[in-house]
Design a protein around this motif. Structure first.
Motif, PDB file in Angstrom:
ATOM      1  N   LEU A 158       1.210 -57.635 -66.397  1.00 32.37           N
ATOM      2  CA  LEU A 158       0.038 -57.066 -66.334  1.00 32.37           C
ATOM      3  C   LEU A 158      -0.217 -56.253 -65.085  1.00 32.37           C
ATOM      4  O   LEU A 158      -0.728 -55.310 -64.936  1.00 32.37           O
ATOM      5  N   SER A 159       0.175 -57.185 -63.792  1.00 25.20           N
ATOM      6  CA  SER A 159      -0.075 -56.703 -62.416  1.00 25.20           C
ATOM      7  C   SER A 159       0.938 -55.508 -62.179  1.00 25.20           C
ATOM      8  O   SER A 159       0.409 -54.530 -61.385  1.00 25.20           O
ATOM      9  N   VAL A 160       2.221 -55.533 -62.609  1.00 24.39           N
ATOM     10  CA  VAL A 160       2.793 -54.522 -62.523  1.00 24.39           C
ATOM     11  C   VAL A 160       2.377 -53.089 -63.365  1.00 24.39           C
ATOM     12  O   VAL A 160       2.615 -52.033 -62.908  1.00 24.39           O
ATOM     13  N   LEU A 161       1.942 -53.208 -64.468  1.00 29.24           N
ATOM     14  CA  LEU A 161       1.371 -52.309 -65.291  1.00 29.24           C
ATOM     15  C   LEU A 161       0.237 -51.661 -64.635  1.00 29.24           C
ATOM     16  O   LEU A 161       0.051 -50.302 -64.664  1.00 29.24           O
ATOM     17  N   ILE A 162      -0.797 -52.419 -64.082  1.00 33.24           N
ATOM     18  CA  ILE A 162      -2.007 -51.890 -63.283  1.00 33.24           C
ATOM     19  C   ILE A 162      -1.503 -51.217 -62.119  1.00 33.24           C
ATOM     20  O   ILE A 162      -1.863 -50.133 -61.709  1.00 33.24           O
ATOM     21  N   ALA A 163      -0.377 -51.667 -61.456  1.00 29.67           N
ATOM     22  CA  ALA A 163       0.141 -51.273 -60.071  1.00 29.67           C
ATOM     23  C   ALA A 163       0.506 -49.780 -60.653  1.00 29.67           C
ATOM     24  O   ALA A 163       0.315 -48.933 -59.984  1.00 29.67           O
ATOM     25  N   PHE A 164       1.428 -49.714 -61.709  1.00 29.46           N
ATOM     26  CA  PHE A 164       1.939 -48.384 -62.088  1.00 29.46           C
ATOM     27  C   PHE A 164       0.924 -47.383 -62.546  1.00 29.46           C
ATOM     28  O   PHE A 164       0.983 -46.150 -61.895  1.00 29.46           O
ATOM     29  N   ILE A 165      -0.248 -47.765 -63.246  1.00 20.52           N
ATOM     30  CA  ILE A 165      -1.103 -46.770 -63.436  1.00 20.52           C
ATOM     31  C   ILE A 165      -1.938 -46.208 -62.362  1.00 20.52           C
ATOM     32  O   ILE A 165      -2.252 -45.038 -62.260  1.00 20.52           O
ATOM     33  N   VAL A 166      -2.498 -47.221 -61.320  1.00 15.17           N
ATOM     34  CA  VAL A 166      -3.258 -46.933 -60.322  1.00 15.17           C
ATOM     35  C   VAL A 166      -2.375 -45.994 -59.356  1.00 15.17           C
ATOM     36  O   VAL A 166      -2.945 -45.020 -58.851  1.00 15.17           O
ATOM     37  N   SER A 167      -1.210 -46.294 -59.217  1.00 11.56           N
ATOM     38  CA  SER A 167      -0.246 -45.306 -58.277  1.00 11.56           C
ATOM     39  C   SER A 167      -0.128 -44.251 -58.933  1.00 11.56           C
ATOM     40  O   SER A 167      -0.213 -43.156 -58.268  1.00 11.56           O
ATOM     41  N   THR A 168       0.185 -44.016 -60.189  1.00 10.06           N
ATOM     42  CA  THR A 168       0.274 -42.654 -60.780  1.00 10.06           C
ATOM     43  C   THR A 168      -0.762 -42.049 -60.534  1.00 10.06           C
ATOM     44  O   THR A 168      -0.880 -40.666 -60.537  1.00 10.06           O
ATOM     45  N   VAL A 169      -2.048 -42.518 -60.860  1.00 16.78           N
ATOM     46  CA  VAL A 169      -3.457 -41.820 -60.775  1.00 16.78           C
ATOM     47  C   VAL A 169      -3.669 -41.255 -59.445  1.00 16.78           C
ATOM     48  O   VAL A 169      -4.074 -40.146 -59.030  1.00 16.78           O
ATOM     49  N   ALA A 170      -3.225 -42.268 -58.458  1.00 12.02           N
ATOM     50  CA  ALA A 170      -3.354 -41.866 -57.153  1.00 12.02           C
ATOM     51  C   ALA A 170      -2.538 -40.619 -56.595  1.00 12.02           C
ATOM     52  O   ALA A 170      -2.868 -39.851 -55.885  1.00 12.02           O
ATOM     53  N   ILE A 171      -1.300 -40.712 -57.016  1.00 15.33           N
ATOM     54  CA  ILE A 171      -0.409 -39.706 -56.638  1.00 15.33           C
ATOM     55  C   ILE A 171      -0.809 -38.370 -57.358  1.00 15.33           C
ATOM     56  O   ILE A 171      -0.756 -37.336 -56.546  1.00 15.33           O
ATOM     57  N   LYS A 172      -1.268 -38.467 -58.463  1.00 17.00           N
ATOM     58  CA  LYS A 172      -1.628 -37.154 -59.158  1.00 17.00           C
ATOM     59  C   LYS A 172      -2.989 -36.477 -58.589  1.00 17.00           C
ATOM     60  O   LYS A 172      -3.061 -35.180 -58.440  1.00 17.00           O
ATOM     61  N   ILE A 173      -3.933 -37.332 -57.966  1.00 16.43           N
ATOM     62  CA  ILE A 173      -5.029 -36.919 -57.473  1.00 16.43           C
ATOM     63  C   ILE A 173      -4.505 -36.335 -56.038  1.00 16.43           C
ATOM     64  O   ILE A 173      -4.952 -35.313 -55.653  1.00 16.43           O
ATOM     65  N   GLY A 174      -3.493 -37.127 -55.329  1.00 17.01           N
ATOM     66  CA  GLY A 174      -3.209 -36.594 -54.076  1.00 17.01           C
ATOM     67  C   GLY A 174      -2.487 -35.252 -54.327  1.00 17.01           C
ATOM     68  O   GLY A 174      -2.462 -34.335 -53.514  1.00 17.01           O
ATOM     69  N   LYS A 175      -1.936 -35.061 -55.350  1.00 15.26           N
ATOM     70  CA  LYS A 175      -1.139 -33.774 -55.727  1.00 15.26           C
ATOM     71  C   LYS A 175      -2.109 -32.460 -56.063  1.00 15.26           C
ATOM     72  O   LYS A 175      -2.040 -31.455 -55.465  1.00 15.26           O
ATOM     73  N   LYS A 176      -2.953 -32.982 -56.662  1.00 14.51           N
ATOM     74  CA  LYS A 176      -4.026 -32.062 -57.080  1.00 14.51           C
ATOM     75  C   LYS A 176      -4.917 -31.626 -55.848  1.00 14.51           C
ATOM     76  O   LYS A 176      -5.406 -30.464 -55.801  1.00 14.51           O
ATOM     77  N   LYS A 177      -5.108 -32.517 -54.858  1.00 10.06           N
ATOM     78  CA  LYS A 177      -5.906 -32.304 -53.751  1.00 10.06           C
ATOM     79  C   LYS A 177      -5.080 -31.375 -52.568  1.00 10.06           C
ATOM     80  O   LYS A 177      -5.675 -31.211 -51.364  1.00 10.06           O
ATOM     81  N   GLY A 178      -3.791 -31.390 -52.905  1.00  9.51           N
ATOM     82  CA  GLY A 178      -2.983 -30.748 -51.891  1.00  9.51           C
ATOM     83  C   GLY A 178      -2.488 -31.566 -50.880  1.00  9.51           C
ATOM     84  O   GLY A 178      -1.934 -31.254 -49.795  1.00  9.51           O
ATOM     85  N   LEU A 179      -2.666 -32.956 -50.972  1.00 12.53           N
ATOM     86  CA  LEU A 179      -2.308 -34.088 -50.014  1.00 12.53           C
ATOM     87  C   LEU A 179      -0.818 -34.125 -50.139  1.00 12.53           C
ATOM     88  O   LEU A 179      -0.085 -34.735 -49.019  1.00 12.53           O
ATOM     89  N   ILE A 180      -0.319 -34.105 -51.224  1.00 12.30           N
ATOM     90  CA  ILE A 180       1.189 -34.531 -51.469  1.00 12.30           C
ATOM     91  C   ILE A 180       1.814 -33.254 -52.022  1.00 12.30           C
ATOM     92  O   ILE A 180       1.379 -32.738 -52.777  1.00 12.30           O
ATOM     93  N   ASN A 181       3.037 -32.792 -51.525  1.00  8.96           N
ATOM     94  CA  ASN A 181       3.777 -31.622 -51.834  1.00  8.96           C
ATOM     95  C   ASN A 181       5.471 -32.011 -51.775  1.00  8.96           C
ATOM     96  O   ASN A 181       5.946 -31.443 -51.020  1.00  8.96           O
ATOM     97  N   GLY A 182       5.746 -32.557 -52.724  1.00  4.74           N
ATOM     98  CA  GLY A 182       7.086 -33.064 -53.077  1.00  4.74           C
ATOM     99  C   GLY A 182       7.191 -34.552 -52.256  1.00  4.74           C
ATOM    100  O   GLY A 182       6.375 -35.259 -52.140  1.00  4.74           O
ATOM    101  N   LYS A 183       8.620 -34.742 -52.158  1.00  6.30           N
ATOM    102  CA  LYS A 183       9.032 -36.348 -51.441  1.00  6.30           C
ATOM    103  C   LYS A 183       9.036 -36.030 -50.153  1.00  6.30           C
ATOM    104  O   LYS A 183       9.462 -34.928 -49.516  1.00  6.30           O
ATOM    105  N   TYR A 184       8.931 -37.191 -49.308  1.00  9.93           N
ATOM    106  CA  TYR A 184       8.869 -37.048 -47.887  1.00  9.93           C
ATOM    107  C   TYR A 184      10.213 -37.704 -47.416  1.00  9.93           C
ATOM    108  O   TYR A 184      10.872 -38.556 -48.206  1.00  9.93           O
TER     109      TYR A 184
END
Length: 184
Positions: A158-184
């Motif tokens: 359950l912990s891994v699933l929650i971590a995956f969901i929250v991480s995915t959402v955070a990355i999508k928000i970061g991309k949408k806000k222009g904070l993330i532009n590809g891999k580093y």
């Protein structure tokens, strides 16, 4: 309710199998070590700070910090108390090699923090010399919690699933806000 009983029985059987057939003094020491470096999210906070200090990985560090904070609130403050699952060593009356804990079992804070960092780093960092050790460490810390009888397998899943969901959402928000532009 029947499925919960089946899941609980499978969880207990796995814990008892590990306890009765896989435990050795050497593995106890190794797993205690991995578990301890995950205590209080210490290794993950250090990694987060190191990422934020680095100009190249600063954004990754801030995303990691957001995901760690979000998952701490979700896991430690909300779900643990709402679910109230008794730890395996208490439920099965097992002697353990680490200090007994006063909190509930599900979800696993160690697994949640470990995979919060691992998923963000895995997704955003293109250097295998960084993401592979982080992923291996996350797996080792997570497995140590089941080995030491402080979490059931479903607690960590359950912990891994929650971590995956929250991480995915955070990355999508970061991309949408222009904070993330590809891999580093």
């Amino acid at each position: 309710m029947i499925i919960i009983n089946v899941i609980n029985q499978v969880d207990q059987n796995i814990i008892l199998y590990i306890f009765n057939h896989l435990r050795t003094p050497i593995l106890d020491d190794i797993m205690t070590f991995f578990s301890s470096i995950g205590d209080y999210f210490s290794i993950w906070i250090i990694i987060c700070i190191l990422l934020m200090i680095s100009k190249k990985y600063r954004t990754v560090g801030f995303i990691v910090a957001m995901v760690l904070l979000t998952n701490t609130i979700i896991g430690e403050l909300i779900l643990k108390n709402a679910i109230g699952r008794v730890r395996p060593y208490d439920a099965l009356n097992l002697d353990i090699v680490i200090k007994q804990l006063s909190s509930y079992s599900m979800p696993s804070g160690h697994a949640l923090s470990s995979f919060s960092v691992a998923f963000v780093v895995l997704y955003l960092v293109k250097q295998w010399k960084i993401y592979v050790p982080v992923l291996i460490l996350a797996i080792a810390i997570t497995l140590s919690r089941v080995y030491l009888s402080v979490h059931y397998p479903t607690d960590v899943l359950l912990s891994v699933l929650i971590a995956f969901i929250v991480s995915t959402v955070a990355i999508k928000i970061g991309k949408k806000k222009g904070l993330i532009n590809g891999k580093y």
